[in-house]
Design a protein around this motif. Structure first.
Motif, PDB file in Angstrom:
ATOM      1  N   UNK A 122      49.191  -9.851  92.195  1.00 49.18           N
ATOM      2  CA  UNK A 122      49.596 -10.778  90.808  1.00 49.18           C
ATOM      3  C   UNK A 122      49.643  -9.776  89.655  1.00 49.18           C
ATOM      4  N   UNK A 123      50.455  -9.920  88.640  1.00 52.45           N
ATOM      5  CA  UNK A 123      50.216  -9.274  87.381  1.00 52.45           C
ATOM      6  C   UNK A 123      49.822  -7.930  87.489  1.00 52.45           C
ATOM      7  N   UNK A 124      49.474  -6.904  89.257  1.00 52.99           N
ATOM      8  CA  UNK A 124      49.727  -5.932  88.730  1.00 52.99           C
ATOM      9  C   UNK A 124      50.907  -4.785  88.374  1.00 52.99           C
ATOM     10  N   UNK A 125      51.238  -4.324  86.978  1.00 46.23           N
ATOM     11  CA  UNK A 125      52.096  -2.950  86.679  1.00 46.23           C
ATOM     12  C   UNK A 125      52.164  -2.111  87.469  1.00 46.23           C
ATOM     13  N   UNK A 126      54.131  -2.239  88.124  1.00 47.81           N
ATOM     14  CA  UNK A 126      54.704  -1.591  89.361  1.00 47.81           C
ATOM     15  C   UNK A 126      55.553  -0.674  88.663  1.00 47.81           C
ATOM     16  N   UNK A 127      55.626   0.063  89.254  1.00 46.47           N
ATOM     17  CA  UNK A 127      56.487   1.521  88.722  1.00 46.47           C
ATOM     18  C   UNK A 127      57.908   2.005  90.355  1.00 46.47           C
ATOM     19  N   UNK A 128      58.596   1.293  89.441  1.00 46.30           N
ATOM     20  CA  UNK A 128      60.115   0.921  90.798  1.00 46.30           C
ATOM     21  C   UNK A 128      60.500   2.047  90.784  1.00 46.30           C
ATOM     22  N   UNK A 129      60.554   3.285  91.608  1.00 42.30           N
ATOM     23  CA  UNK A 129      61.342   4.525  91.613  1.00 42.30           C
ATOM     24  C   UNK A 129      61.690   5.042  92.477  1.00 42.30           C
ATOM     25  N   UNK A 131      66.114   7.207  93.881  1.00 36.21           N
ATOM     26  CA  UNK A 131      66.798   7.940  94.058  1.00 36.21           C
ATOM     27  C   UNK A 131      68.190   7.293  92.722  1.00 36.21           C
ATOM     28  N   UNK A 132      67.988   6.481  92.352  1.00 37.05           N
ATOM     29  CA  UNK A 132      68.816   5.228  91.539  1.00 37.05           C
ATOM     30  C   UNK A 132      67.656   4.718  90.816  1.00 37.05           C
ATOM     31  N   UNK A 133      66.958   4.473  90.822  1.00 36.12           N
ATOM     32  CA  UNK A 133      65.940   3.301  89.870  1.00 36.12           C
ATOM     33  C   UNK A 133      64.688   4.175  89.883  1.00 36.12           C
ATOM     34  N   UNK A 134      65.152   3.327  87.927  1.00 35.73           N
ATOM     35  CA  UNK A 134      63.105   3.819  87.296  1.00 35.73           C
ATOM     36  C   UNK A 134      62.813   2.552  86.743  1.00 35.73           C
ATOM     37  N   UNK A 135      61.735   2.377  87.054  1.00 32.17           N
ATOM     38  CA  UNK A 135      61.287   0.754  85.822  1.00 32.17           C
ATOM     39  C   UNK A 135      60.243   0.489  86.035  1.00 32.17           C
ATOM     40  N   UNK A 136      58.818  -0.463  85.489  1.00 32.16           N
ATOM     41  CA  UNK A 136      58.583  -0.438  85.717  1.00 32.16           C
ATOM     42  C   UNK A 136      58.340  -2.401  85.283  1.00 32.16           C
ATOM     43  N   UNK A 137      57.310  -2.931  86.074  1.00 30.69           N
ATOM     44  CA  UNK A 137      57.892  -4.538  85.659  1.00 30.69           C
ATOM     45  C   UNK A 137      55.654  -4.616  86.852  1.00 30.69           C
ATOM     46  N   UNK A 138      55.580  -5.949  85.605  1.00 29.54           N
ATOM     47  CA  UNK A 138      54.588  -6.509  86.450  1.00 29.54           C
ATOM     48  C   UNK A 138      55.015  -7.099  87.096  1.00 29.54           C
ATOM     49  N   UNK A 139      54.355  -7.744  88.377  1.00 24.92           N
ATOM     50  CA  UNK A 139      54.432  -8.207  89.785  1.00 24.92           C
ATOM     51  C   UNK A 139      53.684  -9.472  88.973  1.00 24.92           C
ATOM     52  N   UNK A 140      54.924 -10.489  88.649  1.00 33.65           N
ATOM     53  CA  UNK A 140      54.702 -11.390  87.971  1.00 33.65           C
ATOM     54  C   UNK A 140      54.994 -12.981  89.311  1.00 33.65           C
ATOM     55  N   UNK A 141      55.852 -12.723  90.364  1.00 38.18           N
ATOM     56  CA  UNK A 141      56.442 -14.081  91.159  1.00 38.18           C
ATOM     57  C   UNK A 141      55.940 -12.914  92.577  1.00 38.18           C
ATOM     58  N   UNK A 142      54.795 -13.451  93.300  1.00 34.25           N
ATOM     59  CA  UNK A 142      55.371 -12.939  94.137  1.00 34.25           C
ATOM     60  C   UNK A 142      55.011 -13.863  95.628  1.00 34.25           C
ATOM     61  N   UNK A 143      55.870 -13.503  97.025  1.00 32.17           N
ATOM     62  CA  UNK A 143      56.124 -14.416  97.881  1.00 32.17           C
ATOM     63  C   UNK A 143      55.908 -14.041  99.210  1.00 32.17           C
ATOM     64  N   UNK A 144      55.147 -14.572  99.800  1.00 32.87           N
ATOM     65  CA  UNK A 144      55.055 -14.223 101.083  1.00 32.87           C
ATOM     66  C   UNK A 144      56.294 -15.408 102.320  1.00 32.87           C
ATOM     67  N   UNK A 145      56.613 -15.260 103.108  1.00 33.67           N
ATOM     68  CA  UNK A 145      56.987 -15.866 103.933  1.00 33.67           C
ATOM     69  C   UNK A 145      58.177 -17.854 103.132  1.00 33.67           C
ATOM     70  N   UNK A 146      58.690 -16.607 102.042  1.00 31.54           N
ATOM     71  CA  UNK A 146      58.789 -18.117 101.148  1.00 31.54           C
ATOM     72  C   UNK A 146      57.785 -19.251 100.881  1.00 31.54           C
TER      73      UNK A 146
END
Length: 71
Positions: free
Chosen positions: A30-37, A39-54
């Motif tokens: 959590x907190x890692x800066x991710x780059x979402x890239x 066909x229609x997406x291109x932005x960077x954001x920190x993984x602030x809120x992560x959930x597994x199995x809700x």
């Protein structure tokens, strides 16, 4: 095309909730800066809120599909 190494893939996106489901190719904290890239997406954001199995998690293990809240 972005520079850097691919660490996962978005398998689903729920626009109403603003949640991306990401299957990671490696462990990610959590907190890692991710780059979402795509066909229609291109932005960077920190993984602030992560959930597994809700349930909140502080890290994702390789191969897990994790829900990440995005703007």
């Amino acid at each position: 095309m972005p520079s850097g190494k691919k660490i996962g893939e978005v398998t689903h996106f729920y626009s109403g909730l603003g949640v991306a489901i990401v299957k990671f190719d490696q462990n990610v904290n959590a907190g890692t800066n991710l780059h979402f890239y795509g066909a229609t997406t291109d932005f960077k954001e920190d993984a602030r809120s992560m959930q597994y199995d809700h349930k909140p998690v502080e890290s994702a293990k390789r191969g897990q599909e994790i829900g990440i809240k995005v703007k």
